[in-house]
Design an enzyme around this catalytic site. Structure first.
Site, PDB file in Angstrom:
ATOM      1  N   ASP A 180      -0.169   5.152   0.935  1.00 36.92           N
ATOM      2  CA  ASP A 180      -0.416   6.152   1.970  1.00 36.92           C
ATOM      3  C   ASP A 180      -0.436   5.510   3.351  1.00 36.92           C
ATOM      4  O   ASP A 180      -1.210   4.590   3.610  1.00 36.92           O
ATOM      5  CB  ASP A 180      -1.753   6.857   1.712  1.00 36.92           C
ATOM      6  CG  ASP A 180      -1.734   7.646   0.416  1.00 36.92           C
ATOM      7  OD1 ASP A 180      -0.971   8.618   0.329  1.00 36.92           O
ATOM      8  OD2 ASP A 180      -2.471   7.279  -0.521  1.00 36.92           O
ATOM      9  N   ASP A 237      -1.582  -0.433   6.293  1.00 29.66           N
ATOM     10  CA  ASP A 237      -1.703   0.339   7.530  1.00 29.66           C
ATOM     11  C   ASP A 237      -3.135   0.550   7.955  1.00 29.66           C
ATOM     12  O   ASP A 237      -3.374   1.045   9.048  1.00 29.66           O
ATOM     13  CB  ASP A 237      -1.030   1.710   7.365  1.00 29.66           C
ATOM     14  CG  ASP A 237      -1.872   2.659   6.532  1.00 29.66           C
ATOM     15  OD1 ASP A 237      -2.213   3.760   7.030  1.00 29.66           O
ATOM     16  OD2 ASP A 237      -2.224   2.301   5.394  1.00 29.66           O
ATOM     17  N   LYS A 273     -10.499  -1.582  -2.214  1.00 27.83           N
ATOM     18  CA  LYS A 273     -10.384  -2.197  -0.894  1.00 27.83           C
ATOM     19  C   LYS A 273     -11.624  -1.842  -0.073  1.00 27.83           C
ATOM     20  O   LYS A 273     -12.126  -0.730  -0.187  1.00 27.83           O
ATOM     21  CB  LYS A 273      -9.124  -1.681  -0.185  1.00 27.83           C
ATOM     22  CG  LYS A 273      -7.819  -1.924  -0.949  1.00 27.83           C
ATOM     23  CD  LYS A 273      -6.651  -1.197  -0.278  1.00 27.83           C
ATOM     24  CE  LYS A 273      -5.387  -1.276  -1.119  1.00 27.83           C
ATOM     25  NZ  LYS A 273      -4.258  -0.535  -0.522  1.00 27.83           N
ATOM     26  N   ASP A 319       0.866  -1.166   0.000  1.00 30.17           N
ATOM     27  CA  ASP A 319       0.000   0.000   0.000  1.00 30.17           C
ATOM     28  C   ASP A 319       0.917   1.234   0.000  1.00 30.17           C
ATOM     29  O   ASP A 319       2.114   1.117   0.287  1.00 30.17           O
ATOM     30  CB  ASP A 319      -0.890  -0.027   1.244  1.00 30.17           C
ATOM     31  CG  ASP A 319      -1.693   1.233   1.424  1.00 30.17           C
ATOM     32  OD1 ASP A 319      -2.396   1.631   0.485  1.00 30.17           O
ATOM     33  OD2 ASP A 319      -1.577   1.846   2.508  1.00 30.17           O
ATOM     34  N   SER A 325      -5.116   2.916  -3.172  1.00 29.78           N
ATOM     35  CA  SER A 325      -6.472   3.372  -3.469  1.00 29.78           C
ATOM     36  C   SER A 325      -6.491   4.773  -4.055  1.00 29.78           C
ATOM     37  O   SER A 325      -7.544   5.259  -4.465  1.00 29.78           O
ATOM     38  CB  SER A 325      -7.324   3.345  -2.188  1.00 29.78           C
ATOM     39  OG  SER A 325      -7.481   2.022  -1.720  1.00 29.78           O
TER      40      SER A 325
END
Length: 222
Positions: free
Chosen positions: A15, A163, A138, A13, A107
């Site tokens: 961010d 996260d 997601k 991922d 995302s």
């Protein structure tokens, strides 16, 4: 935790996992919520790790043009990257990986993702899955399945770095192992509580490329 695991590839991922864009995102979403009379606290508790268009749709007021709002929010976030920084150790850790053994799965829309990576001093990999690349974001596993397919590996042989709850759920649905990066959790409106393996940042880790190309991850502390 100490130990070593082997994986065909790492799927990251972006961010909150490779870089810290949380302050920027909070500013953009708070302003957007205020402008539309939406409860910002409620929105911020659930927006992390989810495609913005889906969050806007979830909180849309009657008559809202979701596509127009999504475009405007994306522009605002692209213009606000001055304090976006890499998670400690991320750049060196990525540099240690073979180019065909890792991907970013975010995302964020592609233009925003590239802006944030550039601000953090990180390069986009060859396999780079963004919001535009899947029909369902997601917590559906589609994005991670697409990344594994492009890398030519089985999802079950991947380690997914995340996260946020939506991302962890997506990783589990893909059948992969998960490593949670906790560096930004203090800034989350609703921090992730998980039983998954976790590290604060990449300074706790080393990776070795085995003769067969698989990645051997050593967790020094967690």
């Amino acid at each position: 935790m100490r130990g070593r695991r082997r994986y065909a590839a790492f799927l990251f991922d972006m961010d909150g996992t490779l870089l810290d864009s949380i302050p920027s995102a909070i500013r953009a979403w708070t302003e957007w919520s205020s402008r539309h009379g939406i409860d910002a606290d409620a929105l911020l508790r659930v927006m992390h790790g989810v495609r913005a268009v889906e969050t806007i749709t979830r909180f849309a007021t009657p008559g809202m043009d979701v596509a127009a709002e999504y475009a405007a929010l994306t522009r605002a976030e692209i213009a606000d990257v001055d304090d976006v920084v890499a998670i400690d150790g991320a750049a060196a850790f990525l540099a240690s990986l073979p180019a065909d053994r890792w991907a970013i799965v975010t995302s964020a829309p592609r233009e925003l993702a590239r802006a944030r990576l550039a601000a953090a001093g990180l390069d986009a990999p060859a396999v780079f899955i963004t919001a535009e690349d899947v029909a369902t974001g997601k917590p559906a596993p589609d994005c991670f399945l697409a990344a594994a397919q492009r890398l030519g590996v089985a999802p079950a042989d991947c380690l997914i770095w995340e996260d946020a709850p939506a991302g962890v759920a997506a990783a589990q649905a893909a059948g992969a192992d998960v490593m949670v990066v906790t560096a930004t959790h203090a800034n989350h409106a609703s921090p992730l509580t998980t039983r998954q393996r976790a590290v604060r940042d990449y300074g706790e880790l080393t990776v070795t490329v085995a003769d067969d190309g698989w990645l051997e991850l050593s967790v020094l502390a967690a």
